[in-house]
Scaffold this motif. Structure first.
Motif, PDB file in Angstrom:
ATOM      1  N   ASN A   1       0.965  -1.240   0.030  1.00  0.00           N
ATOM      2  CA  ASN A   1      -0.259   0.029  -0.127  1.00  0.00           C
ATOM      3  C   ASN A   1       0.894   1.269   0.133  1.00  0.00           C
TER       4      ASN A   1
ATOM      5  N   CYS B   1       2.912   5.871   2.294  1.00  0.00           N
ATOM      6  CA  CYS B   1       1.996   4.820   2.243  1.00  0.00           C
ATOM      7  C   CYS B   1       0.599   5.639   1.839  1.00  0.00           C
TER       8      CYS B   1
ATOM      9  N   ASP C   1      -3.760   4.806  -0.280  1.00  0.00           N
ATOM     10  CA  ASP C   1      -4.819   4.041  -0.191  1.00  0.00           C
ATOM     11  C   ASP C   1      -5.059   3.783  -1.640  1.00  0.00           C
ATOM     12  N   LYS C   2      -6.251   3.513  -2.051  1.00  0.00           N
ATOM     13  CA  LYS C   2      -6.808   3.177  -3.386  1.00  0.00           C
ATOM     14  C   LYS C   2      -6.761   4.397  -4.153  1.00  0.00           C
TER      15      LYS C   2
ATOM     16  N   THR D   1      -4.943   7.134  -3.735  1.00  0.00           N
ATOM     17  CA  THR D   1      -3.360   7.802  -4.068  1.00  0.00           C
ATOM     18  C   THR D   1      -2.987   7.920  -5.493  1.00  0.00           C
TER      19      THR D   1
END
Ligand code: ZN
Ligand code: ZN
Length: 250
Positions: free
Chosen positions: A71, A111, A113-114, A116
């Protein structure tokens, strides 16, 4: 009234909105949703979308990759495995981030998430500009592209024909070295101009290097001539071989 610069979230949302506004037009115009297969070539920075009966080619700038395993996002400029010459264009986003103090634009990895990948791609689209964006997923890795122009099959083939097939590194840009340079011993490394990995080259430029002995000959003959060229016996290698040799010499 105090004017405050837009915070990162606000700026990012604006960029995402902007991309969402123009992307449907791009998808319709090029019918990008109706291709089942994709293939991209890092060295020529070309993306091919294709089916049995049709295909389309684009030139691209790599934006970055998002690992679904960890991630985490990695900017293209920070990706040392990538040989894409135009990855350094994304340093423009880093510069912008430094000015605005936007951490996501300056850190090489972080880091996410979907969302980014699309968010950062939207920002690259906002800052650099292009005709659209695209993403491919292979195994655990999402790769994001800024598409800069559509090219014809012939143009794509021409770019590819200028690449060399290296037995170690695959199809990649070519470079020229003297017969004495190798990956085993230090021989000195003189260059036509200062180079770095993945560097973008002008139409007329090539990676060119020669050893210290060749440099002596070259100076003796006051520049390259038949005699010093005969001594150097310049040969063709791939870009990655070139930089491997350069690294053992510095
Ligand atoms: Zn030499
Ligand atoms: Zn090679």
């Amino acid at each position: 009234m105090i004017f405050r610069p837009l915070k990162y979230e606000k700026y990012a949302q604006k960029a995402v909105d902007k991309l969402q506004e123009s992307q449907p037009e791009f998808r319709t115009k090029f019918d990008t949703d109706n291709y089942d297969n994709w293939f991209y070539n890092q060295s020529s920075e070309t993306l091919r979308l294709y089916n049995n009966d049709k295909e389309i080619y684009f030139k691209y700038i790599p934006v970055g990759t998002f690992s679904l395993n960890t991630n985490s996002w990695m900017w293209a400029w920070a990706n040392e495995d990538s040989v894409e010459p135009r990855k350094f264009r994304t340093l423009k986003i880093k510069e912008f981030g430094e000015k605005k103090n936007y951490e996501n634009l300056t850190k090489s990895h972080f880091c996410g998430d979907k969302y980014t990948g699309w968010e950062l791609t939207a920002i690259v689209f906002d800052i650099i500009g292009g005709i659209g964006t695209y993403r491919v997923i292979s195994e655990h890795l999402e790769k994001y592209f800024l598409l800069t122009e559509q090219i014809t099959k012939e143009e794509a083939e021409k770019i590819e024909s200028e690449l060399i097939e290296c037995s170690v590194h695959g199809k990649i840009r070519k470079a020229f070295i003297c017969q004495h340079l190798n990956t085993k011993q230090k021989t000195g490394f003189e260059e036509a101009f200062e180079t770095y990995r993945g560097m973008e080259l002008g139409e007329e430029d090539d990676f060119q290097a020669w050893c210290s002995e060749c440099e002596k000959e070259r100076i003796k003959t006051d520049g390259w001539n038949e005699e010093s060229m005969e001594f150097a016996k310049i040969k063709l290698v791939c870009e990655r071989c070139y930089f491997e040799i350069k690294e053992i010499n510095v």
